[in-house]
Design an enzyme around this catalytic site. Structure first.
Site, PDB file in Angstrom:
ATOM      1  N   LYS A 180      43.358  55.801  48.574  1.00  0.00           N
ATOM      2  CA  LYS A 180      43.811  54.481  49.050  1.00  0.00           C
ATOM      3  C   LYS A 180      45.135  54.198  48.339  1.00  0.00           C
ATOM      4  O   LYS A 180      45.159  53.804  47.175  1.00  0.00           O
ATOM      5  CB  LYS A 180      42.763  53.411  48.697  1.00  0.00           C
ATOM      6  CG  LYS A 180      42.714  52.218  49.629  1.00  0.00           C
ATOM      7  CD  LYS A 180      43.976  51.418  49.698  1.00  0.00           C
ATOM      8  CE  LYS A 180      44.140  50.489  48.512  1.00  0.00           C
ATOM      9  NZ  LYS A 180      45.494  49.826  48.526  1.00  0.00           N
ATOM     10  N   GLU A 386      52.300  42.506  29.958  1.00  0.00           N
ATOM     11  CA  GLU A 386      53.136  43.486  30.656  1.00  0.00           C
ATOM     12  C   GLU A 386      53.966  42.796  31.735  1.00  0.00           C
ATOM     13  O   GLU A 386      53.408  42.124  32.606  1.00  0.00           O
ATOM     14  CB  GLU A 386      52.251  44.553  31.299  1.00  0.00           C
ATOM     15  CG  GLU A 386      53.050  45.657  31.955  1.00  0.00           C
ATOM     16  CD  GLU A 386      52.171  46.657  32.699  1.00  0.00           C
ATOM     17  OE1 GLU A 386      51.283  46.225  33.450  1.00  0.00           O
ATOM     18  OE2 GLU A 386      52.386  47.869  32.528  1.00  0.00           O
TER      19      GLU A 386
END
Ligand code: NAD
Length: 487
Positions: A180, A386
């Protein structure tokens, strides 16, 4: 209508399931980050397409398993040949779809895609063995047995490179695959399915289901018919996958985010330190391994910052298809806004902009200027979360103990960079850094024989070399008695 012509290739916009192309009732747009052009409308899969893909992969598994490493390896080498044949077009396609530099796709990324396939094909044949050992005269024989269907879920920052980093070992190990890809970058995986068929990968061995994470991705990781989940992406998604995997106790391998330090000691070669620090803007900062926190010894901090600002100002930002461009666009408007939000909140809390600080208004579009922030509040978001954009921070330290405390002071542990002039000092630092990969006086030297993964919230498990096979295969020990034989 299910095919588009892009970069000299015909790209099918449907899923690849059981050797067939399968459409869905709904589609989603694939948009180029370079200019916002709609490149294609891609089939939007969900539980039904995932069920079909897992069924096809399960049906194809016994024959693929029984082909053995040599037979599988021949096919994987043919697939690598086809990647090399179409390397230029694949490089252009990937750049259109994710906006990363064309020259790095040509020279680094697509050659690595082929290498991912060849390396693991050969490793399964040549290296995947363990010396038998004796226990009171009995012989322990260790083997790596194919485990079934591997579900592979990948992000958008290096789509085909990260996909084949999983596809290579999974197929070489004898597993069949349902991939995917990320919804922002569906195209290269779709074309790769055609290459796999052309190379002779049997129908059902390699399947691609396109779609959104919450739909196709969630259905795939919750499926009871899969044997492994290998995921590269963000921590929140990993948590959701871990919960889904728990119901079936499906083994997971997670390669997640980072907030890696780049330490510059007072005896470091400052030219090298600046060069390595500027490299952290590669791929417009959309690199999990980036050393985004510059930790610089206070004795050299001022000089380092001045030289860094000069070097960063020379970086050429622009169209990623131009040979001279060094920094391209962010992947998507949503992501650009996210990056801008981090910087706005940091400056509102008192961080000082040393370089950049916002979107590149001259270029417009999705370009964010390479940015360096200093004086951020200890523990603040910009120093701990992040960003995944071209945004670095700088902090200073006065002792190696302080450098280590800062370096290890986030929930991540993916990578670290140490720039240091003294070998013994560097060894003391690396021994105490918590990270899956550490580069000393270098950056991004990658060897597929090496273990790769993250500590703390940066990942679960390691891949690379035999570590990949330890994950994708069922490792088995068979104990032979010395007696009981009729001969
Ligand atoms: P993401 O977690 O949003 O998406 C990654 C993939 O997961 C996509 O294919 C997405 O569709 C899918 N997904 C989303 N929700 C899902 C769900 N509930 N169930 C199953 N699948 C789901 O990450 P991203 O924004 O695409 O990628 C950026 C992140 O990836 C960053 O955190 C970066 O550090 C990380 N990354 C890590 C490495 C590594 O090797 N450690 C490499 C590259 C990127």
């Amino acid at each position: 209508m299910h095919q588009v012509q892009l970069a000299g290739l015909t790209v099918d916009t449907r899923h690849a399931i059981g050797g067939e192309r399968v459409a869905s009732a709904e589609t989603f747009e694939s948009v180029s980050p370079i200019d916002g052009a709609v490149l294609a409308r891609i089939a939007r899969g969900g539980a039904a397409e995932v069920d079909a893909a897992v069924a096809a992969a399960r049906a194809a598994f016994p024959a693929w398993r029984d082909l053995g490493p040599r037979g599988r390896g021949e096919i994987l080498h043919r697939l690598a040949d086809l990647v090399e044949r179409d390397l230029e077009q694949l490089a252009q396609l990937e750049t259109l779809d994710n906006g990363a530099l064309l020259r790095s796709h040509r020279r680094g990324v697509m050659p690595r895609v082929a290498h991912n396939l060849r390396f693991f094909a050969d490793w399964a044949v040549d290296e995947l063995h363990h010396e038998p050992f004796e226990t009171r005269g009995h012989t322990n024989s260790i083997s790596w047995d194919p485990s079934g269907v591997a579900a592979l879920i990948t992000p958008w920052n290096a789509p085909l490179m990260l996909a084949t980093w999983k596809i290579g070992p999974a197929l070489a190990a004898g597993d069949t695959v349902v991939l995917k890809p990320a919804e922002w970058t569906p195209l290269s995986a779709s074309y790769f399915a055609d290459l796999a068929a052309e190379a002779g990968v049997p129908a059902g061995v390699f399947n691609v289901v396109q779609g959104y994470g919450a739909e196709a991705g969630a259905a795939l990781v919750a499926h009871p018919g899969i044997a492994r989940i290998s995921f590269t992406g963000s921590v929140p998604t990993a948590k959701s996958i871990a919960r889904a995997a728990a119901d079936n106790l499906t083994p997971v391998s997670f390669e997640l985010g980072g907030k890696s330090p780049l330490i510059v000691t007072d005896d470091a070669d400052l030219d090298l330190a600046v060069e390595l620090a500027v490299e952290q803007y590669d791929n417009a900062g959309q690199v999990c391994l980036s050393g985004t926190r510059l930790l610089v010894h206070e004795a050299v901090a001022e000089e380092f910052a001045a030289r860094f600002a000069e070097a960063a100002a020379r970086l050429r930002q622009g169209d990623p298809r131009e040979e001279s461009t060094q920094i391209g666009p962010q992947i998507h408007r949503v992501h650009l806004d996210r990056v801008a939000g981090f910087v706005a909140r940091a400056t509102a809390e008192g961080a000082r902009v040393v370089v950049g600080g916002g979107a590149n208004d001259e270029l417009g579009g999705l370009y964010f200027r390479p940015t360096l922030l200093a004086d951020a509040a200890p523990g603040s978001e910009i120093l701990t979360a992040e960003v995944f954009g071209p945004v670095l921070t700088m902090q200073t330290f006065s002792s190696d103990a302080e450098a280590l405390e800062l370096a290890n002071g986030t929930e991540f542990g993916l990578a670290a960079v140490v720039v240091c002039g003294d070998r013994a000092r560097a060894e003391r630092l690396t021994k105490n850094l918590v990270a899956g990969t550490i580069w000393v006086n270098c950056f991004f030297v990658r060897d597929l024989r090496a273990p790769f993964g993250g500590s703390k919230k940066s990942g679960v498990g390691r891949e690379g070399g035999t570590w990949s096979f330890d994950f994708y295969a069922d490792v088995k020990n068979t104990v032979y008695a010395p007696s009981g034989w009729k001969e």
